[in-house]
Scaffold this motif. Structure first.
Motif, PDB file in Angstrom:
ATOM      1  N   PRO A  39       0.814  -1.230   0.000  1.00  5.05           N
ATOM      2  CA  PRO A  39       0.000   0.000   0.000  1.00  5.05           C
ATOM      3  C   PRO A  39       0.840   1.268   0.000  1.00  5.05           C
ATOM      4  O   PRO A  39       0.433   2.279  -0.578  1.00  5.05           O
ATOM      5  N   LEU A  40       2.024   1.193   0.621  1.00  7.45           N
ATOM      6  CA  LEU A  40       2.905   2.374   0.673  1.00  7.45           C
ATOM      7  C   LEU A  40       3.364   2.768  -0.737  1.00  7.45           C
ATOM      8  O   LEU A  40       3.286   3.940  -1.122  1.00  7.45           O
ATOM      9  N   VAL A  41       3.796   1.765  -1.506  1.00 10.38           N
ATOM     10  CA  VAL A  41       4.245   2.045  -2.876  1.00 10.38           C
ATOM     11  C   VAL A  41       3.076   2.577  -3.706  1.00 10.38           C
ATOM     12  O   VAL A  41       3.211   3.564  -4.442  1.00 10.38           O
ATOM     13  N   TYR A  48       1.966  11.022  -6.524  1.00  6.02           N
ATOM     14  CA  TYR A  48       2.565  11.712  -7.667  1.00  6.02           C
ATOM     15  C   TYR A  48       1.559  11.928  -8.796  1.00  6.02           C
ATOM     16  O   TYR A  48       1.686  12.875  -9.559  1.00  6.02           O
ATOM     17  N   LEU A  49       0.570  11.034  -8.902  1.00  4.01           N
ATOM     18  CA  LEU A  49      -0.425  11.201  -9.973  1.00  4.01           C
ATOM     19  C   LEU A  49      -1.450  12.284  -9.623  1.00  4.01           C
ATOM     20  O   LEU A  49      -1.935  12.995 -10.499  1.00  4.01           O
ATOM     21  N   VAL A 168      -4.319   2.362   1.362  1.00  2.67           N
ATOM     22  CA  VAL A 168      -3.831   3.211   0.264  1.00  2.67           C
ATOM     23  C   VAL A 168      -4.422   4.632   0.305  1.00  2.67           C
ATOM     24  O   VAL A 168      -3.661   5.604   0.343  1.00  2.67           O
ATOM     25  N   PRO A 169      -5.782   4.778   0.316  1.00  3.54           N
ATOM     26  CA  PRO A 169      -6.298   6.155   0.340  1.00  3.54           C
ATOM     27  C   PRO A 169      -5.883   6.920   1.588  1.00  3.54           C
ATOM     28  O   PRO A 169      -5.612   8.122   1.544  1.00  3.54           O
ATOM     29  N   PHE A 170      -5.808   6.202   2.712  1.00  2.21           N
ATOM     30  CA  PHE A 170      -5.428   6.807   3.984  1.00  2.21           C
ATOM     31  C   PHE A 170      -4.015   7.390   3.897  1.00  2.21           C
ATOM     32  O   PHE A 170      -3.768   8.559   4.225  1.00  2.21           O
ATOM     33  N   PHE A 175       0.087  11.849   2.743  1.00  5.14           N
ATOM     34  CA  PHE A 175       1.218  12.293   1.905  1.00  5.14           C
ATOM     35  C   PHE A 175       0.880  13.645   1.278  1.00  5.14           C
ATOM     36  O   PHE A 175       1.713  14.534   1.229  1.00  5.14           O
ATOM     37  N   LEU A 176      -0.364  13.754   0.783  1.00  2.66           N
ATOM     38  CA  LEU A 176      -0.756  14.990   0.095  1.00  2.66           C
ATOM     39  C   LEU A 176      -0.869  16.149   1.078  1.00  2.66           C
ATOM     40  O   LEU A 176      -0.502  17.271   0.777  1.00  2.66           O
TER      41      LEU A 176
END
Lengths: 383, 162
Positions: A39-41, A48-49, A168-170, A175-176
């Motif tokens: 999930p981290l990757v 980035y997207l 993943v969404p979390f 990150f964002l």
């Protein structure tokens, strides 16, 4: 991606060994904590997207937090709509596929047996080796025993993995939201002497990863459309592919192509096998699909890749293949997919480390700071 | 308790207050300064510690929050002292416009705190907040213009022209 400015720093053999060891070591590490690393990757790729979308929103005058809020709301609405419309259609297709699976499997066996028998008829050594009988025995063994075990393993694997995907969404959200603050926090630990150079390293790595992931996304889209349209054009006449079937097959092949050299070959074989199973009598069509794949490969090589990913990650083919195989051995599918991006990141790290560590002036400044600290700490002491 | 106090914005961060006084950031609003804060790195230097060397590739500028520094340049026989940079002043701003060798060596004269801003981060800030990016670039251009005029008039070099 921009060419790296100072290649001299990579001349040191220790750095080269460290770069390769670092990339392979990371694969082992990521594989060991795969439930978190996967999930981290994915979250890093999504980060980035999504970033350019947020930048666009910010250009229209909203603050970074508002942009993130708008994006989250839009993503939630789209997910709900997709869940209500696409998901049922996908489940239908899956159940249809499941119903047709025995028929496809039977046809695939027939195609393989026929081809091997014709090989045996042409070449004596093939007849001696008993290729067709051997294959049949292997398939019977697979279906009777290990095949079921394998399917059970796959089911357990999926059950194990799906919950971690919820991360993943979390992770992407944080990150964002806090990416810049986290970046500053990490940089705070860097000594003054190395600070500016380290900042350049961070910036270069960030650019490399951004260019790579965005480039790979663009490349995947271009490959999907080219292969999908090609397969649809070739297959809709004889009724082999509908438009969406062709696009899905194109997407699967484009995803396989993430693994340099080997992935494209596997994707091509998959498409050829699909055509062979669906229309075993159409020899010309199978040949056309082979040519389609070769054509898209050439397009990919000379047009799409320079347009999207660029050529900065282009290593010598021997190193690439060795890295992919080593990555596959150490980290399975993970290793295959991550070997090249990790090698790219570690190459930049190695170059920058070389530039920093082998710069005698920076090291002297770092040591001078240590002496100043010591002098300050012992100022009131009689030594 | 005065109810109006509740609607008054909290006081500006003391460091940002100093930054707002630097000519490059004078045109920035409070909200822009708050956004800028995310891209500023606080660094502490000991007395005698080098911030950067003459000839080293420059990547960003520094605003002095506390303490003072000395700028000097290599001369033919001995080093030439350009002067002292004090709290509320900035140096190294030319590096915000493009990578190039630093024009002087800057050393902390006493324990000094600076805020550093680097070109890649200014570029990313200008991507998301073009107005703010423009204001900062314009501020740097104005500082350089004033410096060029002074040099043309035959005035001495400034310590911050690094």
């Amino acid at each position: 991606m921009k060419p790296l400015p100072d290649d001299r720093s990579l001349e040191h053999p220790i750095i080269w060994v460290a770069v390769i060891a670092g990339a392979l070591g990371s694969i082992v590490l990521l594989n060991a904590v795969a439930w978190l690393a996967f999930p981290l990757v994915l979250a890093v790729v999504l980060y980035y997207l999504v970033q350019p979308l947020l930048h666009r929103l910010q250009l229209s005058g909203v603050t970074p937090n508002q942009a993130l809020g708008i994006f989250l709301a839009a993503a939630t609405v789209l997910t709900v709509i997709a869940g209500l419309t696409v998901l049922p259609a996908m489940l239908n297709s899956l159940s249809e596929f499941q119903n047709q699976l025995p028929e496809y499997w039977g046809r695939l066996q027939l195609v393989m047996r026929d081809n091997l028998l014709s090989l045996e008829n042409r070449f004596a050594f093939a007849k001696k080796a008993g290729l067709a009988a051997g294959l049949q025995a292997q398939l019977d063994h697979f279906i009777a025993g290990s095949g079921k075990e394998y399917i059970a393993d796959v089911a357990i694997f999926l059950l194990h993995w799906l919950p971690s995907l919820l991360l993943v969404p979390f992770l992407t959200f944080f990150f964002l939201r806090d990416g810049t603050a986290f970046h500053r926090l990490v940089l705070r630990a860097v000594p003054n002497a190395f600070f500016e150079k380290t900042l350049i390293l961070f910036n270069r790595m960030d650019n490399q990863m951004r260019a790579y992931f965005r480039g790979m996304f663009g490349l995947t889209m271009l490959d999907t459309v080219s292969l999908g349209l090609g397969l649809w054009f070739l297959g809709h006449g004889p009724g082999i592919f509908g438009f969406w079937d062709a696009m899905v097959l194109g997407l699967i092949c484009a995803v396989f192509a993430w693994v340099p050299y080997i992935g494209s070959a596997i994707g091509g074989l998959l498409a050829v096998a699909t055509v062979a199973v669906k229309a075993p009598q159409e020899g010309g069509l199978i040949l056309a699909v082979v040519f389609l794949f070769l054509g898209v490969r050439l397009l990919d090589e000379f047009v799409y890749t320079p347009m999207t990913v660029g050529r900065a990650l282009r290593m010598h083919p021997l190193i690439t293949v060795m890295m992919i195989f080593s990555g596959g051995m150490l980290g399975g599918v993970y290793g295959l997919l991550l070997a090249m991006p990790l090698l790219g990141i570690f190459t930049v790290l190695g170059q920058m480390f070389g530039e920093i560590w082998f710069d005698p002036r920076l090291r002297a400044r770092y040591q001078a700071r240590g002496i100043l600290e010591k002098r300050l700490a012992s100022k009131d002491l009689e030594l | 308790m005065n109810l109006l106090e509740l609607f008054r914005p909290p006081p500006l961060d003391p460091m940002l207050k100093i930054v707002s006084g630097v000519s490059i950031f004078k045109e920035c609003s409070r909200a822009e300064l708050e956004a800028l804060k995310l891209h500023l790195h606080e660094r502490h230097f000991l007395a005698g510690e080098i911030v950067f060397d003459e000839g080293e590739e420059g990547e960003g500028m520094y605003v002095v929050i506390r303490g003072k520094l000395q700028a000097s340049r290599k001369g033919l026989l001995k080093k030439k002292t350009l002067g002292v940079i004090k709290s509320g002043e900035c140096f190294g701003e030319m590096a915000l416009l493009g990578a190039g060798p630093r024009m002087a060596t800057v050393v902390a004269e006493e324990a000094t705190t600076v805020l550093a801003m680097f070109r890649p981060e200014l570029v990313s800030l200008a991507d998301s907040r073009p107005r703010l990016g423009f204001k900062i670039a314009m501020g740097v251009a104005l500082v350089l213009e004033a410096r060029l005029r002074r040099l043309a008039d035959g005035e001495a070099e400034e310590p911050s022209a690094t």
